[in-house]
Scaffold this active site. Structure first.
Site, PDB file in Angstrom:
ATOM      1  N   GLY A 191       7.141 -27.075 -37.230  1.00  0.00           N
ATOM      2  CA  GLY A 191       5.344 -27.733 -37.289  1.00  0.00           C
ATOM      3  C   GLY A 191       6.055 -28.745 -38.563  1.00  0.00           C
ATOM      4  N   SER A 192       5.538 -30.322 -38.580  1.00  0.00           N
ATOM      5  CA  SER A 192       6.044 -31.442 -39.930  1.00  0.00           C
ATOM      6  C   SER A 192       5.500 -32.278 -38.887  1.00  0.00           C
ATOM      7  CB  SER A 192       8.003 -30.940 -38.680  1.00  0.00           C
ATOM      8  OG  SER A 192       8.206 -31.255 -38.121  1.00  0.00           O
TER       9      SER A 192
END
Length: 223
Positions: A191-192
């Site tokens: 996730g980013s």
């Protein structure tokens, strides 16, 4: 569907882990009243875990329509920020910020939002706040890239930002390098978020909460 090159080391580890889970299930299954059920559960856990990680590293083919007026989404995800800000690292003036959050189920290939020359690049070590945190853009591990269009002299800044799960940012560009709209410039594991800073007079073509497709969704149109 191809698997991204960044996924091979992780998939090897996951394969060994899945094999360990399945092997452990078979080894201890005889201790239970229903050994076949235990073996089946172990197989399901191992296979599902492998498939979850495998889908994360998928790298679908993307056909990009080149247009120097268009700023295209650098990643699959959801628009979480559209606001006017003062960009202090490079421009030191107001820009319109568009932020795209990538969940673990999104494709995490990062693509150039425009064609041009990389006029600035810098890697910043930092924290691992959740990607939607207001200070993630300035405090988290991140890269900053600026690309300049030769014909218009327009410069666009974009950042890869690590999140709470993203512990490795990968990039494939450097200062002075020519880049093509839609080509890969990097990859972020798990996730980013990616921030894009466009001129104030650019027309914004997306809304908050709207989903984007990297290399295909036009997020802004230059004047």
């Amino acid at each position: 569907m191809k698997i991204h090159k960044e996924g091979y080391p992780s998939l090897l580890i996951v394969t060994l882990f899945a094999a360990l889970v399945i092997g452990t299930g078979y080894y201890f299954s005889s201790s239970f009243s229903n050994p076949q059920l235990i073996e089946s559960i172990a197989v399901v856990i191992g296979v599902v875990f492998f498939l979850i990680v495998l889908q994360f590293f998928r790298n679908p083919a993307v056909i990009v329509e080149q247009n120097e007026k268009h700023i295209i989404a650098p990643a699959d995800g959801k628009v979480v920020v559209i606001e006017e800000v003062v960009e202090t690292e490079y421009f030191n003036e107001k820009r319109r910020q568009i932020s795209i959050f990538m969940s673990p189920i999104n494709v995490h290939v990062n693509r150039n939002p425009l064609s041009g020359i990389v006029t600035y690049f810098k890697y910043h070590p930092g924290k691992y706040l959740v990607a939607w945190h207001p200070k993630a853009s300035t405090d988290n591990e991140r890269t900053t890239v600026v690309v300049k269009q030769p014909n218009t002299n327009t410069e666009i800044l974009f950042r890869q930002i690590a999140g709470a799960l993203a512990r490795r940012i990968c990039w494939y560009v450097k200062e002075g390098q020519p880049v093509m709209q839609g080509e890969e410039f990097g990859f972020i594991k798990f996730g980013s978020r990616v921030d894009i800073f466009v001129p104030l007079d650019a027309e914004i073509n997306v809304n908050l909460e709207e989903k984007t497709k990297g290399g295909r969704t036009v997020i802004a149109t230059l004047k």
